[in-house]
Design a protein around this motif. Structure first.
Motif, mmCIF file in Angstrom:
data_model
loop_
_atom_site.group_PDB
_atom_site.id
_atom_site.type_symbol
_atom_site.label_atom_id
_atom_site.label_comp_id
_atom_site.label_asym_id
_atom_site.label_seq_id
_atom_site.Cartn_x
_atom_site.Cartn_y
_atom_site.Cartn_z
ATOM 1 N N VAL A 87 -20.807 108.037 1.387
ATOM 2 C CA VAL A 87 -19.798 108.910 1.772
ATOM 3 C C VAL A 87 -18.887 108.284 2.854
ATOM 4 O O VAL A 87 -17.734 108.652 2.681
ATOM 5 C CB VAL A 87 -20.726 110.024 2.643
ATOM 6 N N ALA A 88 -19.408 107.547 3.666
ATOM 7 C CA ALA A 88 -18.465 106.903 4.589
ATOM 8 C C ALA A 88 -17.518 106.256 3.884
ATOM 9 O O ALA A 88 -16.227 106.038 4.191
ATOM 10 C CB ALA A 88 -19.145 106.127 5.722
ATOM 11 N N ALA A 89 -17.803 105.290 2.880
ATOM 12 C CA ALA A 89 -16.803 104.399 2.229
ATOM 13 C C ALA A 89 -16.067 105.332 1.421
ATOM 14 O O ALA A 89 -14.894 104.758 1.332
ATOM 15 C CB ALA A 89 -18.088 103.646 1.086
ATOM 16 N N ALA A 90 -16.482 106.602 0.989
ATOM 17 C CA ALA A 90 -15.404 107.303 -0.039
ATOM 18 C C ALA A 90 -14.478 107.748 0.919
ATOM 19 O O ALA A 90 -12.998 107.852 0.747
ATOM 20 C CB ALA A 90 -16.109 108.418 -0.428
ATOM 21 N N GLU A 91 -14.730 108.088 2.470
ATOM 22 C CA GLU A 91 -13.778 108.702 3.202
ATOM 23 C C GLU A 91 -12.908 107.368 3.618
ATOM 24 O O GLU A 91 -11.652 107.758 3.795
ATOM 25 C CB GLU A 91 -14.601 108.917 4.764
ATOM 26 N N LEU A 92 -13.310 106.285 3.741
ATOM 27 C CA LEU A 92 -12.447 105.254 4.105
ATOM 28 C C LEU A 92 -11.422 104.912 2.945
ATOM 29 O O LEU A 92 -10.459 104.668 3.118
ATOM 30 C CB LEU A 92 -13.456 103.980 4.351
ATOM 31 N N ASP A 93 -11.961 104.895 1.568
ATOM 32 C CA ASP A 93 -10.917 104.729 0.540
ATOM 33 C C ASP A 93 -9.864 105.846 0.646
ATOM 34 O O ASP A 93 -8.731 105.593 0.519
ATOM 35 C CB ASP A 93 -11.856 105.204 -1.065
ATOM 36 N N ASP A 94 -10.310 107.083 0.992
ATOM 37 C CA ASP A 94 -9.316 108.384 1.224
ATOM 38 C C ASP A 94 -8.231 107.962 2.164
ATOM 39 O O ASP A 94 -7.051 107.898 2.027
ATOM 40 C CB ASP A 94 -9.831 109.465 1.450
#
Lengths: 271, 268
Positions: free
Chosen positions: A182-189
């Motif tokens: 989830v944190a990785a996806a937020e960083l991608d965004d």
């Protein structure tokens, strides 16, 4: 694989024929790579492929054996350190562990480039720092010390520091390392939003396939210091190169065992 | 192992150690020159050395060390007086102890012991801090932001050390002389005032300045050794520990050797 340079998408980063060594060992072998303005280029490869090394040389942290590296038109292998300092104001870097300065608060970390490079008054500096912290969803955390932050928060604070000067070039070394999905996806965004807002040229070194496919415009695949391929996500996915496919499919490497050599090794006869 | 192999291994090791030593010496001198470059010309490249960073280091190195320096200096002064009087008694020359204490404190013991204390206290702290920063990539982060690590870290520490070590040495001179005086006046029945008068009589300015010049050299040694070892850390926490230990041991060794060389030249 590089696009024709046209006035509107002139290459922001040009790596030409880069050769590097560590002692006597050759690490990067005639690497050619262009990154266009506003593009997100992901550098992918297995462990030991040289991707982090390539990033370090692009950042000007080491002297190459031969070849040239142009950032925003300036060849960093030839300019003097004063010009390099000037160029660095247009570069933001987020290292693997965040590399926040542990003796300063989050706010002081983010504001450091402003304090060192600008003559802005203290008030303005603090406001700009807080603005960038709220962009990365860390608003209000400026008085905490890095040791008090979680892994995801450290990465985001490091990103805030990297973008505080609104740089034209942004570099990430393994941004999703140590983060939950989830944190990785937020960083991608965040990375995508920053590129959209500021047309920043972004280079990401990672081996996270999910992130790569989400954010990359083009991918550079490295193996043992050589470029295997540079192409769009589709081109890389459809490549018939064995090594690339095994990288994408997370296949274990096949190690050829020579029976005689193995026996010698076991009985201590190998010289 | 055969004798020949032992000799070869020993020679190889000696060669490697010598090479590393020469490399480190070169690197240290380059660091010394660069730290002064930034102090004098940093403002031209918009990277002036900021006074608050120097003051912060001065607090750590000097002000916070005052309690321990007081205790150490007092003890040394007393020790010299006890030893001096006991020894001189055999010649019936106890009264000479004032001269003995004054000279050995100002010329030798004060700079040496304070140098060793600061090497152990501030030198290790510096090496540990830099080593930890190195493995957390904070040094790389400084460089990519466009901040010279030498200007930001080395120069303030170097200036602070060059100011504080002589200051602490001078302070230690006074406290040690006081400690010696208290014991001497009790043991020999002279008043503290008489002791002070006699001390001022026998002490020459050169005796004090000799000690202070030594402390300047020690300051450079401690700073350079700490930073060279801190910057060269590659492994994790264990590497930091090793580098810190090595830094303290080398600093103290070089201080004592430098002291010996200095003393030889100053007395000939």
């Amino acid at each position: 694989m590089s696009k024709q340079a046209d006035p509107q998408t002139q290459a922001a980063i040009e790596v030409e024929d880069l050769v590097t060594h560590y002692g006597t060992t050759r690490i990067l072998d005639h690497v050619h790579m262009h990154v266009n303005t506003g593009e997100i280029m992901v550098i992918m490869g297995g462990s030991g492929s040289g991707k982090s090394t390539l990033l370090r040389y692009m950042l000007g942290l080491h002297k190459a054996t031969s070849g040239s590296i142009k950032l925003l038109g300036h060849d960093i292998t030839k300019i003097n350190s004063q010009e390099m300092d000037h160029l660095r104001k247009n570069m933001g870097v987020s290292f693997q562990g965040g590399a926040l300065f542990n003796s300063m608060t989050v706010g002081e970390n983010v504001c450091l480039p402003l304090r060192e490079h600008t003559n802005l008054d203290e008030n303005t500096i603090q406001i700009m720092g807080r603005m960038k912290l709220s962009v990365v969803n860390l608003g209000g955390f400026d008085d905490l010390m890095p040791a008090q932050l979680s892994g995801g928060m450290i990465k985001r604070a490091a990103l805030a520091r990297a973008i505080v000067m609104d740089p034209k070039l942004l570099f990430f070394d393994e941004p999703s390392a140590g983060l939950d999905p989830v944190a990785a996806a937020e960083l991608d965004d965040l990375i995508l939003r920053i590129r959209k807002a500021l047309n920043t040229t972004i280079v990401v070194v990672t081996h996270d396939l999910d992130s790569t496919f989400r954010i990359a415009d083009r991918i550079t695949v490295l193996d043992k210091g050589k470029i295997l391929m540079i192409g769009t996500v589709e081109e890389v996915k459809n490549s018939d190169n064995e090594r690339i496919q095994s990288l994408l499919n997370r296949e274990a490497r096949h190690v050829e065992i020579n029976a005689d050599e193995y026996l010698k090794e076991l009985t201590g006869q190998k010289e | 192992m055969t004798g020949k192999k032992v000799l070869r291994t020993f020679t190889e090791k000696l060669g490697k150690t010598t090479l590393r030593g020469v490399e480190e010496l070169g690197y240290s001198l380059a660091l010394l020159v660069e730290s002064f470059y930034w102090l004098l010309f940093g403002f031209r490249r918009s990277q002036a050395v900021k006074p608050p960073s120097i003051f912060a280091q001065m607090m750590h190195i000097g002000i916070h060390a005052l309690p321990i320096v007081t205790i150490l200096a007092f003890a040394i002064g007393m020790m010299l007086a006890i030893q001096g009087i006991a020894t001189l008694k055999t010649f019936g020359a106890e009264s000479q102890v004032v001269l003995g204490i004054a000279l050995s404190v100002t010329r030798e013991f004060s700079p040496l012991i304070i140098g060793i204390l600061v090497a152990g206290r501030s030198g290790s702290a510096l090496a540990a801090r830099i080593g930890t920063m190195q493995i957390a990539q904070e040094i790389d982060a400084l460089r990519v932001i466009g901040i010279s690590p030498v200007r930001y870290l080395v120069t303030p520490a170097m200036i602070a050390m060059l100011i504080m070590l002589p200051a602490l040495t001078f302070f230690a001179d006074i406290i040690a002389l006081l400690g010696g005086g208290i014991y001497s006046s009790l043991e020999l029945g002279m008043s503290l005032q008489a002791y002070a008068d006699r001390t001022i009589e026998v002490l020459k300015v050169e005796d004090i300045t000799q000690g202070l010049y030594k402390s300047l050299v020690f300051a450079v040694i401690i700073t350079l050794v700490s930073f060279v070892n801190g910057f060269s850390v590659t492994a994790g926490a264990e590497g930091v520990g090793k580098a810190t230990t090595r830094s303290v041991v080398l600093s103290i060794t070089y201080i004592i050797i430098a002291d010996m060389v200095f003393t030889f030249f100053l007395t000939h």
